[in-house]
Design an enzyme around this catalytic site. Sequence first.
Site, short mmCIF file in Angstrom:
data_model
loop_
_atom_site.label_atom_id
_atom_site.label_comp_id
_atom_site.label_asym_id
_atom_site.label_seq_id
_atom_site.Cartn_x
_atom_site.Cartn_y
_atom_site.Cartn_z
N SER A 98 0.81 -1.22 0.00
CA SER A 98 0.00 0.00 0.00
C SER A 98 0.85 1.27 0.00
CB SER A 98 -0.95 -0.04 1.19
OG SER A 98 -1.78 1.10 1.18
N ASP A 241 -2.70 6.56 -3.30
CA ASP A 241 -1.56 5.90 -2.65
C ASP A 241 -1.08 4.77 -3.58
OD1 ASP A 241 -3.79 4.24 -2.15
OD2 ASP A 241 -2.84 3.37 -0.40
N ASP A 243 -1.31 1.50 -3.90
CA ASP A 243 -2.18 0.48 -4.48
C ASP A 243 -3.57 1.05 -4.79
OD1 ASP A 243 -2.97 0.70 -1.79
OD2 ASP A 243 -3.64 -1.38 -1.71
N ASP A 245 -6.18 2.23 -3.27
CA ASP A 245 -7.48 2.03 -2.63
C ASP A 245 -7.92 3.33 -1.96
OD1 ASP A 245 -5.56 1.88 -0.66
OD2 ASP A 245 -6.35 0.09 0.31
MG MG Z 1 -3.58 1.53 0.08
#
Ligand code: MG
Length: 454
Positions: A98, A241, A243, A245
């Site tokens: 992440s 960010d 990844d 999400d």
């Molecule tokens: Mg993330």
Amino acid sequence: MTVRVKLFGTNGVRGIVNELMSPDFVMKMGKSIGTAMNGNIAVATDTRTSNIMLRSALISGILSTGSSVTDTGVVPTPALQYHVRTGAYAGGVVVTASHNPPQFNGVKAISADGTESSREEEKSIEDAFYSEEFRKATWNDVGSYTVCGPCATDYVNAIASKVAREEIRRRKFTVVLDCSNGASCYTAPYLMEKLGVRVVTLNASPQGSFPGHESEPTPENLKDLIRMVKTAGADMGIAHDGDADRAVFVDENGRYIPGELSLALTAKEIIRKRKGGIVVVPVSTPSVVEEAAKEFGGRTVYTKVGSPVVARKMMETGGLIGGEENGGIINPEMQYCRDGGMTAAKMLEIVAEGGKLSELVDALPKFYTVKLKVRVHEKQLDAVMTGVKKNIQPNNVDETDGLKIFLDDGWVLVRASGTEPLIRIFAESKSEKSAEKHASEYRKIVEELAGRSP
Ligand code: MG
């Protein structure tokens, strides 16, 4: 004998590459996941430099158990989650850390319904990991491997179909988009194009060394984005960010919008349109979300900290919107998980219908929050929390997660961290002074208890 520890933290298993996150470790995780999920498993990664090394090891492990793999390549975590939810999968796995620094990587498990795995599901993976009782396929039963091409495109098209596309198109927005050199490089610019937005990209080359800035979208890391929004005369800035999400925003004047305000604004608009409904957030969420939703008949349900808990509570209560104050918004119009792409598209819709982002944010109720942390030895955490509890009136406290103490002019949350030896203190009030006063009062209590207990 292996000492059994919990592998999964609040957001999957994470560690430094070739220390904890070695190919051997990840292959064993693959064997454990293949054994526990037992079926076709979708696998994705973000852009980290170790992605191919670890993804290959993970896939080998899964295939050895007879489970099959569909490889979606580098896509945002929510794109993989959407693919799992709409396909026939036993589950999914994302190789990602992440927003952590580039030397980290991790493994995150996804349930068959596309939500982040529950603690029970993680436990069954850990059971296989520690017992080493892996399913072992015979030569003619090794899992099959397929590459999924259109995963990113399907995800982008799905988001575009969930928002008022024509309204957005009509506003002829200019947006500066910071992909943080992460997985959103493969989806976010195309989503903007699809919505008829003129997009100026920043850090949009997929590079796992994160040369632009570290992949946590903090105000410090988004200085270039803030500057560029002003020079380009853009309607807003959007950053994801690593990844993707999460999505965070910068208004047309170059002001960074804290995640609780974008969550409050989104909740307010969804509740207003639906004329009421449920909002689900963790107990640590600033009251601006509850207050903004209440204006249009929204009711807020509080959960323990952690996005999988929020997602599951939303499913249970029929929550219309939920999420975390870090820009991770869960919008079930798309799916029950934090989704940076959907968050960005929804914000464009809100601004298209409502005016300027700065004005919409300024119209939200105002609260002041102070966040502190006190280092406490791991062995003392329980004793300190019990001590704090003894200090308070029992009828003024919510024990959903830690101790949320309601005071005359605000509240204080005292909570032991789930991942580090520290106690977090959040204080909130309508006045800055009293938020600070309450935070330091409780810091003193925690420090005294930590100093006193053995
Ligand atoms: Mg993330």
